[in-house]
Design a protein around this motif. Structure first.
Motif, PDB file in Angstrom:
ATOM      1  N   CYS A  95       0.852  -1.148  -0.140  1.00  0.00           N
ATOM      2  CA  CYS A  95      -0.032   0.000  -0.020  1.00  0.00           C
ATOM      3  C   CYS A  95       0.922   1.133   0.013  1.00  0.00           C
ATOM      4  N   LEU A  97       3.838   1.930  -1.157  1.00  0.00           N
ATOM      5  CA  LEU A  97       4.636   2.178  -2.620  1.00  0.00           C
ATOM      6  C   LEU A  97       3.637   2.925  -3.237  1.00  0.00           C
ATOM      7  N   PRO A  98       2.361   2.764  -3.512  1.00  0.00           N
ATOM      8  CA  PRO A  98       1.962   3.480  -4.559  1.00  0.00           C
ATOM      9  C   PRO A  98       1.556   4.790  -3.889  1.00  0.00           C
ATOM     10  N   TRP A 101       4.069   7.283  -4.558  1.00  0.00           N
ATOM     11  CA  TRP A 101       4.060   7.610  -5.844  1.00  0.00           C
ATOM     12  C   TRP A 101       3.073   8.782  -6.214  1.00  0.00           C
ATOM     13  N   LEU A 102       1.860   8.526  -5.535  1.00  0.00           N
ATOM     14  CA  LEU A 102       0.755   9.366  -5.608  1.00  0.00           C
ATOM     15  C   LEU A 102       1.114  10.803  -4.852  1.00  0.00           C
ATOM     16  N   ARG A 105       3.393  12.941  -7.090  1.00  0.00           N
ATOM     17  CA  ARG A 105       2.623  13.462  -8.054  1.00  0.00           C
ATOM     18  C   ARG A 105       1.511  14.524  -7.576  1.00  0.00           C
ATOM     19  N   MET A 127      -6.708  11.173  -6.890  1.00  0.00           N
ATOM     20  CA  MET A 127      -5.221  10.776  -6.184  1.00  0.00           C
ATOM     21  C   MET A 127      -5.400  11.026  -4.504  1.00  0.00           C
ATOM     22  N   TRP A 130      -7.510   8.007  -3.455  1.00  0.00           N
ATOM     23  CA  TRP A 130      -6.577   6.639  -3.513  1.00  0.00           C
ATOM     24  C   TRP A 130      -5.603   6.635  -2.120  1.00  0.00           C
ATOM     25  N   TRP A 131      -4.725   8.128  -2.174  1.00  0.00           N
ATOM     26  CA  TRP A 131      -4.000   8.100  -1.087  1.00  0.00           C
ATOM     27  C   TRP A 131      -4.471   7.675   0.411  1.00  0.00           C
ATOM     28  N   LEU A 134      -5.627   3.853   0.582  1.00  0.00           N
ATOM     29  CA  LEU A 134      -4.603   3.032   0.692  1.00  0.00           C
ATOM     30  C   LEU A 134      -3.956   3.227   1.972  1.00  0.00           C
TER      31      LEU A 134
END
Length: 158
Positions: A95, A97-98, A101-102, A105, A127, A130-131, A134
Motif C-alpha cells: 500500500c 509504495l503507490p 508515488w501518489l 505526483r 489521487m 486513493w492516497w 491506501l
C-alpha cells in the motif's frame, strides 16, 4: 550488537515510522481539507520530504532489525507470529509504495496549480482519495504488526 540494543533501536524506529506516517497523513489531510492551494502545495512538499528522511530509512530498518532479533533468539521463520508480522508488513508496503508515488505526483500537481494561481484539478482529488484509502489498510496492518510484536509470547486466551 546486543539483542537489547537492537530491540531498543527497533522500537524507536517503529515509533518514528508511526509518528511520521500518522503526523504526515494528518497534516496532509488537514491541508487538503483547507482547500488553500498554497498550503496544500507546501504540505505536500513536506510530506514527500518526511517520507524520504524518516519513513524510508525506518521502512528498511524495521524488517532487518526484526529478522536480526528473530535470528538472535533462534526462532524459525515459520513461527506463526513471525509469518503473520512479515505478511502484514508486506501488505503495508504494497500500500505504501503507490502512496509514495501518489504523494510525489500530488506535490507536482499542487506546486504547478499554486504557481499558475489555479485551483487543483479533479485528478489531484482522485489521487487524494486513493492516497487516503491506501493508507487505511497500511495503518491497520502496522498496528497489527505492533500488537504481534508486543503480545507474541502470550498464550492464547491470556
Amino acid at each position: 550488537m546486543s539483542y537489547t540494543l537492537i530491540k531498543t533501536l527497533h522500537i524507536l524506529s517503529m515509533v518514528l515510522l508511526f509518528g511520521t506516517g500518522l503526523g504526515s497523513a494528518f497534516y496532509k489531510w488537514m491541508a487538503d481539507r483547507s482547500g488553500v492551494v498554497a498550503h496544500i502545495a507546501v504540505t505536500n512538499r513536506h510530506v514527500v520530504l518526511a517520507d524520504w528522511l524518516f519513513t524510508t530509512p525506518t521502512v528498511i530498518f524495521q524488517p532487518l532489525s526484526g529478522l536480526w532479533m528473530v535470528y538472535l533468539l533462534g526462532l524459525p521463520l515459520t513461527t506463526p507470529w513471525v509469518i503473520a508480522s512479515l505478511a502484514l508488513y508486506a501488505l503495508a508496503g504494497a500500500c505504501w509504495l503507490p502512496v509514495v508515488w501518489l504523494q510525489i505526483r500530488m506535490r507536482q500537481i499542487a506546486t504547478l496549480a499554486c504557481a499558475q494561481a489555479r485551483p487543483l484539478p479533479a485528478l489531484y482529488w482522485r489521487m487524494a482519495r486513493w492516497w487516503f484509502w491506501l493508507g487505511v489498510p497500511a495503518f491497520v496492518s502496522m498496528v497489527l504488526v505492533v500488537a504481534l510484536m508486543v503480545f507474541k509470547h502470550l498464550p492464547l486466551g491470556a
